[in-house]
Write an enzyme that holds these catalytic residues in place. Structure first.
Site, PDB file in Angstrom:
ATOM      1  N   CYS A 247       0.889  -1.176   0.000  1.00  0.00           N
ATOM      2  CA  CYS A 247       0.000   0.000   0.000  1.00  0.00           C
ATOM      3  C   CYS A 247       0.915   1.210   0.000  1.00  0.00           C
ATOM      4  O   CYS A 247       1.189   1.806   1.044  1.00  0.00           O
ATOM      5  CB  CYS A 247      -0.923  -0.014   1.209  1.00  0.00           C
ATOM      6  SG  CYS A 247      -2.026  -1.440   1.298  1.00  0.00           S
ATOM      7  N   ALA A 248       1.401   1.587  -1.181  1.00  0.00           N
ATOM      8  CA  ALA A 248       2.628   2.381  -1.293  1.00  0.00           C
ATOM      9  C   ALA A 248       2.471   3.882  -1.109  1.00  0.00           C
ATOM     10  O   ALA A 248       3.386   4.538  -0.609  1.00  0.00           O
ATOM     11  CB  ALA A 248       3.274   2.114  -2.649  1.00  0.00           C
ATOM     12  N   PRO A 250       1.978   7.658   0.010  1.00  0.00           N
ATOM     13  CA  PRO A 250       2.524   8.576  -1.011  1.00  0.00           C
ATOM     14  C   PRO A 250       3.952   8.276  -1.458  1.00  0.00           C
ATOM     15  O   PRO A 250       4.513   9.024  -2.243  1.00  0.00           O
ATOM     16  CB  PRO A 250       2.465   9.931  -0.298  1.00  0.00           C
ATOM     17  CG  PRO A 250       2.676   9.596   1.140  1.00  0.00           C
ATOM     18  CD  PRO A 250       1.986   8.274   1.358  1.00  0.00           C
ATOM     19  N   GLY A 251       4.561   7.223  -0.913  1.00  0.00           N
ATOM     20  CA  GLY A 251       5.819   6.773  -1.500  1.00  0.00           C
ATOM     21  C   GLY A 251       7.057   6.883  -0.635  1.00  0.00           C
ATOM     22  O   GLY A 251       8.151   6.525  -1.093  1.00  0.00           O
ATOM     23  N   ASP A 268      -0.681   0.427  -5.298  1.00  0.00           N
ATOM     24  CA  ASP A 268      -1.692   1.207  -4.594  1.00  0.00           C
ATOM     25  C   ASP A 268      -2.988   1.179  -5.391  1.00  0.00           C
ATOM     26  O   ASP A 268      -2.968   1.071  -6.627  1.00  0.00           O
ATOM     27  CB  ASP A 268      -1.235   2.656  -4.386  1.00  0.00           C
ATOM     28  CG  ASP A 268      -1.999   3.334  -3.262  1.00  0.00           C
ATOM     29  OD1 ASP A 268      -1.557   3.227  -2.096  1.00  0.00           O
ATOM     30  OD2 ASP A 268      -3.036   3.961  -3.537  1.00  0.00           O
ATOM     31  N   ASP A 309       1.949  -1.467   4.876  1.00  0.00           N
ATOM     32  CA  ASP A 309       1.526  -0.318   5.688  1.00  0.00           C
ATOM     33  C   ASP A 309       0.028  -0.192   5.457  1.00  0.00           C
ATOM     34  O   ASP A 309      -0.425   0.502   4.559  1.00  0.00           O
ATOM     35  CB  ASP A 309       2.280   0.936   5.248  1.00  0.00           C
ATOM     36  CG  ASP A 309       1.991   2.141   6.126  1.00  0.00           C
ATOM     37  OD1 ASP A 309       1.167   2.023   7.059  1.00  0.00           O
ATOM     38  OD2 ASP A 309       2.574   3.210   5.888  1.00  0.00           O
ATOM     39  N   CYS A 362      -0.151   3.325  11.166  1.00  0.00           N
ATOM     40  CA  CYS A 362       0.081   4.590  11.878  1.00  0.00           C
ATOM     41  C   CYS A 362      -1.092   4.823  12.833  1.00  0.00           C
ATOM     42  O   CYS A 362      -1.829   5.805  12.726  1.00  0.00           O
ATOM     43  CB  CYS A 362       0.266   5.747  10.909  1.00  0.00           C
ATOM     44  SG  CYS A 362      -1.061   5.973   9.706  1.00  0.00           S
TER      45      CYS A 362
END
Length: 430
Positions: A247-248, A250-251, A268, A309, A362
């Site tokens: 789930c990349a 914003p990179g 993504d 993530d 997060c």
């Protein structure tokens, strides 16, 4: 007498900030959802957009303080648009260092032109003048704002009141700007006036406009909270390894993986979010294969390592996104917990034999961290939590959790400016 350009711009930025506040507090929208040209900030020049965003963000951060100062001067709770004008004015006068007369004059003018506030302009003027008399001293005497009840109750149950109060103090302090360096180059700390953190990130106390900083154009670094940089350090990618960033966007983690020399596939669901990944890769002159697809439908396997993530409540980012607890009420959280479980199970099917999966969120909620890993270990015989992978330089062993993960909290590194809340675990298949 005609208004000066600065007066006009100040009113425009404040009006946009008020629209942002209304969007969060009335429509339960996140600030990040309102940044386009069709949003509240419209076509404001970049400096005024930044000012409006900052005013809205900091007013939301200190909403409880503003309401406590305003309370004694209000006979009843005003309509939300009026209340938000008062809240913004209280923040500017008491915490932002703005000249009271300028704030009051601008907000009264805005109120007079508002459909829901024009009849309250006199009251706004009177109340804000009383707030100005109390001044920053009254503001400073107030305790840090509490999390909303729907979130605080669960947090106290999970961590205890003392720990939650420490997190709330960290939320009130906001977040400095952290950078991840493409290469370990100590001179960047001196060039940018930053401090190297124990885990290697570079922290800037006063950043200003990010794109104007040295090293931005040449792609020497990217913005990434120090806590968000740790999952890749736990994954420890090696040059030539086949690695999937599941789930990349914003990179930030994709760039970390690529900088380590891994053969990276960044996936993504969102084309627009993947466009940001491509832009960041281009600026930093790093490469990765970018795939736009639902992670649960991606079937290519044989990866040496996978970074997941997972989509989550983002409760660990409140110190940077104080709008979140006001725009959310927890109602959609169970669906996220279920999605995370499915993503873990699917990611394990994409690993090569002996491969490793770093799962992270997060979030401050154990349902999105410790409990997810405990349940995954029960569902998958032979799966183990690799606690040795957590021995990353700068990571305090006290942050480890019984099931073999890392629990990061906003109040950790309080003397250095804190960190985002995160959970990280490295899972290995037999």
């Amino acid at each position: 007498m005609a208004k000066s350009a600065s007066d006009t711009q100040g009113i425009a930025a404040r009006r946009a900030a008020l629209r942002l506040l209304d969007g969060v507090l009335d429509e339960q929208r996140l600030l990040s959802e309102m940044g386009g040209e069709a949003g509240p900030m419209g076509r404001l020049p970049a400096p005024e957009r930044a000012r409006a965003q900052r005013l809205a963000t900091e007013t939301l951060r200190h909403l409880e303080r503003a309401d406590k100062l305003l309370g004694p001067h209000l006979r009843k709770r005003p309509a939300l648009p009026v209340h938000n004008i008062l809240r913004l004015g209280t923040y500017e006068i008491c915490a932002d260092g703005a000249a009271p007369h300028g704030v009051i004059n601008a907000l009264v003018e805005i109120a007079r032109k508002g459909r829901h506030s024009q009849h309250q302009a006199g009251m706004i003027n009177a109340v804000l003048r009383r707030i100005a008399e109390a001044g920053p001293e009254a503001w400073a005497a107030l305790p840090p704002p509490k999390m909303p009840k729907w979130l605080r109750k669960q947090m106290v149950a999970d961590y205890g009141k003392q720990a939650v109060e420490a997190m709330e103090a960290a939320h009130a302090n906001g977040a400095p700007l952290d950078l991840s360096l493409k290469a370990d180059a100590p001179e960047w700390a001196e060039r940018l006036g930053g401090t190297r953190l124990p885990t290697g990130s570079l922290r800037l106390a006063e950043a200003g406009q990010v794109s104007a900083l040295p090293g931005y154009a040449e792609g020497a670094w990217w913005v990434q909270d120090a806590a968000a940089a740790l999952p890749v350090k736990v994954l420890a990618p090696q040059a030539g390894e086949k690695v999937l960033d599941l789930c990349a966007a914003p990179g930030g983690k994709t760039m970390q993986l690529a900088a380590a020399g891994a053969e990276v596939t960044a996936l993504d669901l969102s084309e627009s979010r993947m466009a940001r990944v491509r832009e960041n890769l281009a600026r930093t002159r790093l490469s990765a294969r970018c795939v736009v697809q639902d992670a649960l439908e991606f079937s290519e396997g044989g990866f040496d390592a996978i970074l997941l993530d997972a989509p989550c409540t983002a409760t660990g980012t409140i110190r940077r996104h104080p709008d979140l607890p006001h725009a959310k009420d927890g109602g959609d959280f169970p669906a996220l917990f279920a999605l995370q479980e499915r993503l873990i199970d699917h990611a394990l099917t994409l690993l090569a034999p002996g491969g490793r999966l770093v799962f992270c969120t997060c979030s401050l909620l154990p349902d999105e961290g410790e409990i997810q890993v405990e349940d995954a270990l029960k569902r998958h015989p032979g799966l183990r939590s690799d606690s040795a992978a957590l021995a990353v330089p700068g990571v305090d062993p006290a942050w480890r959790t019984p099931e073999g993960g890392l629990r990061l909290r906003p109040d950790y590194w309080a003397d250095l400016g804190g960190m985002d809340g995160f959970y990280i675990a490295c899972l290995r298949q037999a």
